[in-house]
Design a protein around this motif. Structure first.
Motif, PDB file in Angstrom:
ATOM      1  N   TRP A  97       0.862  -1.183   0.000  1.00 34.73           N
ATOM      2  CA  TRP A  97       0.000   0.000   0.000  1.00 34.73           C
ATOM      3  C   TRP A  97       0.896   1.228   0.000  1.00 34.73           C
ATOM      4  O   TRP A  97       1.870   1.297   0.747  1.00 34.73           O
ATOM      5  CB  TRP A  97      -0.879  -0.018   1.248  1.00 34.73           C
ATOM      6  N   ARG A  98       0.588   2.190  -0.883  1.00 38.28           N
ATOM      7  CA  ARG A  98       1.432   3.385  -0.991  1.00 38.28           C
ATOM      8  C   ARG A  98       0.620   4.656  -1.128  1.00 38.28           C
ATOM      9  O   ARG A  98      -0.469   4.644  -1.685  1.00 38.28           O
ATOM     10  CB  ARG A  98       2.344   3.292  -2.208  1.00 38.28           C
ATOM     11  N   THR A  99       1.207   5.739  -0.653  1.00 42.02           N
ATOM     12  CA  THR A  99       0.736   7.082  -0.965  1.00 42.02           C
ATOM     13  C   THR A  99       1.935   7.843  -1.486  1.00 42.02           C
ATOM     14  O   THR A  99       3.079   7.567  -1.092  1.00 42.02           O
ATOM     15  CB  THR A  99       0.163   7.829   0.254  1.00 42.02           C
ATOM     16  N   GLY A 100       1.677   8.785  -2.378  1.00 44.04           N
ATOM     17  CA  GLY A 100       2.774   9.540  -2.949  1.00 44.04           C
ATOM     18  C   GLY A 100       2.294  10.828  -3.583  1.00 44.04           C
ATOM     19  O   GLY A 100       1.096  11.117  -3.627  1.00 44.04           O
ATOM     20  N   VAL A 101       3.250  11.596  -4.083  1.00 45.06           N
ATOM     21  CA  VAL A 101       2.955  12.885  -4.712  1.00 45.06           C
ATOM     22  C   VAL A 101       3.767  13.063  -5.985  1.00 45.06           C
ATOM     23  O   VAL A 101       4.743  12.350  -6.212  1.00 45.06           O
ATOM     24  CB  VAL A 101       3.284  14.064  -3.761  1.00 45.06           C
ATOM     25  N   ARG A 102       3.325  14.015  -6.773  1.00 45.73           N
ATOM     26  CA  ARG A 102       4.128  14.527  -7.886  1.00 45.73           C
ATOM     27  C   ARG A 102       4.091  16.036  -7.744  1.00 45.73           C
ATOM     28  O   ARG A 102       3.146  16.583  -7.174  1.00 45.73           O
ATOM     29  CB  ARG A 102       3.628  14.045  -9.230  1.00 45.73           C
ATOM     30  N   THR A 103       5.077  16.724  -8.272  1.00 47.64           N
ATOM     31  CA  THR A 103       5.166  18.150  -8.009  1.00 47.64           C
ATOM     32  C   THR A 103       4.702  19.036  -9.161  1.00 47.64           C
ATOM     33  O   THR A 103       4.255  20.141  -8.917  1.00 47.64           O
ATOM     34  CB  THR A 103       6.612  18.532  -7.640  1.00 47.64           C
ATOM     35  N   PRO A 105       2.205  19.130 -12.389  1.00 49.91           N
ATOM     36  CA  PRO A 105       1.527  19.923 -11.362  1.00 49.91           C
ATOM     37  C   PRO A 105       1.366  19.075 -10.112  1.00 49.91           C
ATOM     38  O   PRO A 105       1.339  17.849 -10.172  1.00 49.91           O
ATOM     39  CB  PRO A 105       0.176  20.233 -11.984  1.00 49.91           C
ATOM     40  N   PHE A 106       1.195  19.759  -8.983  1.00 50.25           N
ATOM     41  CA  PHE A 106       1.099  19.025  -7.722  1.00 50.25           C
ATOM     42  C   PHE A 106      -0.128  18.123  -7.729  1.00 50.25           C
ATOM     43  O   PHE A 106      -1.222  18.516  -8.118  1.00 50.25           O
ATOM     44  CB  PHE A 106       1.002  19.964  -6.523  1.00 50.25           C
ATOM     45  N   SER A 107       0.077  16.907  -7.285  1.00 49.26           N
ATOM     46  CA  SER A 107      -1.007  15.936  -7.176  1.00 49.26           C
ATOM     47  C   SER A 107      -0.595  14.878  -6.161  1.00 49.26           C
ATOM     48  O   SER A 107       0.574  14.493  -6.097  1.00 49.26           O
ATOM     49  CB  SER A 107      -1.256  15.294  -8.545  1.00 49.26           C
ATOM     50  N   ALA A 108      -1.545  14.439  -5.368  1.00 43.33           N
ATOM     51  CA  ALA A 108      -1.300  13.362  -4.402  1.00 43.33           C
ATOM     52  C   ALA A 108      -2.155  12.165  -4.808  1.00 43.33           C
ATOM     53  O   ALA A 108      -3.216  12.326  -5.413  1.00 43.33           O
ATOM     54  CB  ALA A 108      -1.650  13.816  -2.993  1.00 43.33           C
ATOM     55  N   HIS A 109      -1.691  10.976  -4.473  1.00 43.58           N
ATOM     56  CA  HIS A 109      -2.413   9.772  -4.870  1.00 43.58           C
ATOM     57  C   HIS A 109      -2.104   8.640  -3.898  1.00 43.58           C
ATOM     58  O   HIS A 109      -1.056   8.636  -3.250  1.00 43.58           O
ATOM     59  CB  HIS A 109      -2.005   9.374  -6.290  1.00 43.58           C
ATOM     60  N   ALA A 110      -3.009   7.693  -3.794  1.00 47.77           N
ATOM     61  CA  ALA A 110      -2.803   6.490  -2.988  1.00 47.77           C
ATOM     62  C   ALA A 110      -3.152   5.301  -3.866  1.00 47.77           C
ATOM     63  O   ALA A 110      -4.114   5.352  -4.643  1.00 47.77           O
ATOM     64  CB  ALA A 110      -3.688   6.518  -1.752  1.00 47.77           C
ATOM     65  N   TRP A 111      -2.380   4.232  -3.776  1.00 45.40           N
ATOM     66  CA  TRP A 111      -2.587   3.075  -4.635  1.00 45.40           C
ATOM     67  C   TRP A 111      -2.036   1.817  -3.968  1.00 45.40           C
ATOM     68  O   TRP A 111      -1.389   1.894  -2.939  1.00 45.40           O
ATOM     69  CB  TRP A 111      -1.921   3.287  -6.001  1.00 45.40           C
ATOM     70  N   LEU A 118       1.516  -1.890 -10.466  1.00 42.06           N
ATOM     71  CA  LEU A 118       0.446  -1.048  -9.957  1.00 42.06           C
ATOM     72  C   LEU A 118      -0.862  -1.734 -10.303  1.00 42.06           C
ATOM     73  O   LEU A 118      -1.046  -2.213 -11.425  1.00 42.06           O
ATOM     74  CB  LEU A 118       0.495   0.332 -10.601  1.00 42.06           C
ATOM     75  N   ILE A 119      -1.790  -1.772  -9.374  1.00 41.91           N
ATOM     76  CA  ILE A 119      -3.034  -2.509  -9.558  1.00 41.91           C
ATOM     77  C   ILE A 119      -4.159  -1.556  -9.953  1.00 41.91           C
ATOM     78  O   ILE A 119      -4.561  -0.701  -9.166  1.00 41.91           O
ATOM     79  CB  ILE A 119      -3.408  -3.290  -8.283  1.00 41.91           C
ATOM     80  N   GLY A 120      -4.640  -1.710 -11.188  1.00 44.54           N
ATOM     81  CA  GLY A 120      -5.790  -0.959 -11.663  1.00 44.54           C
ATOM     82  C   GLY A 120      -5.552   0.527 -11.820  1.00 44.54           C
ATOM     83  O   GLY A 120      -6.512   1.295 -11.807  1.00 44.54           O
TER      84      GLY A 120
END
Length: 169
Positions: A97-103, A105-111, A118-120
């Motif tokens: 299980w992971r959470t992360g960001v990109r800068t 443009p800024f965006s956060a995500h969990a997967w 990566l699943i789905g």
């Protein structure tokens, strides 16, 4: 400005198979609103004693979570990923299980990931920089066990009264 939203494909789930996914979604809802430290403690506790999930097991769990929850089928990535991990755990496995960001443009995500995939997710690997990762628990083979030399050295240190002998040149 509006954000384009496309719901994930939702397949109907038979009534007799909805209980466990609904329970996982219900438990994930308050967890998604808690602090990252508390969420990490809970997920690390939940994963204990589980085996690593295969990509197929994690995909089935994700599809079932999306089938029973409109929020998880849309933009609720944190609740969806938590529910997917908990549903896998209810079946004796645990994905990464992971959470992360990109800068930009800024965006956060969990997967969730399993077997390095990566699943789905529509994003390629590396699209987000992971900040918080809860993987499967280490197996008994991966846990370091002290060798006979380390045990003997530790025993000698205990009998020496905790003092280390001075080295002579």
């Amino acid at each position: 400005m509006s954000v384009p939203v496309a719901l994930a494909e939702r397949r109907a789930l038979p009534v007799h198979r909805r209980f466990l996914p609904l329970l996982a979604v219900a438990v994930a809802r308050p967890l998604a609103a808690t602090t990252p430290a508390r969420l990490r403690r809970f997920l690390e506790f939940a994963r204990r004693g589980s085996a690593p999930a295969t990509a197929a097991q994690a995909l089935v769990a994700r599809q079932q979570v999306v089938a029973v929850s409109l929020r998880c089928a849309g933009q609720g990535c944190l609740q969806r990923s938590i529910a997917t991990a908990l549903l896998c755990r209810a079946r004796g496995t645990w994905p990464t299980w992971r959470t992360g960001v990109r800068t930009h443009p800024f965006s956060a995500h969990a997967w969730v990931e399993a077997e390095g995939q990566l699943i789905g997710e529509p994003y390629p690997a590396g699209h987000y920089r992971p900040l918080l990762t809860i993987g499967p628990p280490p197996s008994a083979d991966e846990v370091a066990t002290p060798s006979a030399d380390e045990v003997a050295t530790a025993g000698e240190a205990d009998t020496a009264g905790g003092e280390t002998p001075a080295r002579q040149p």
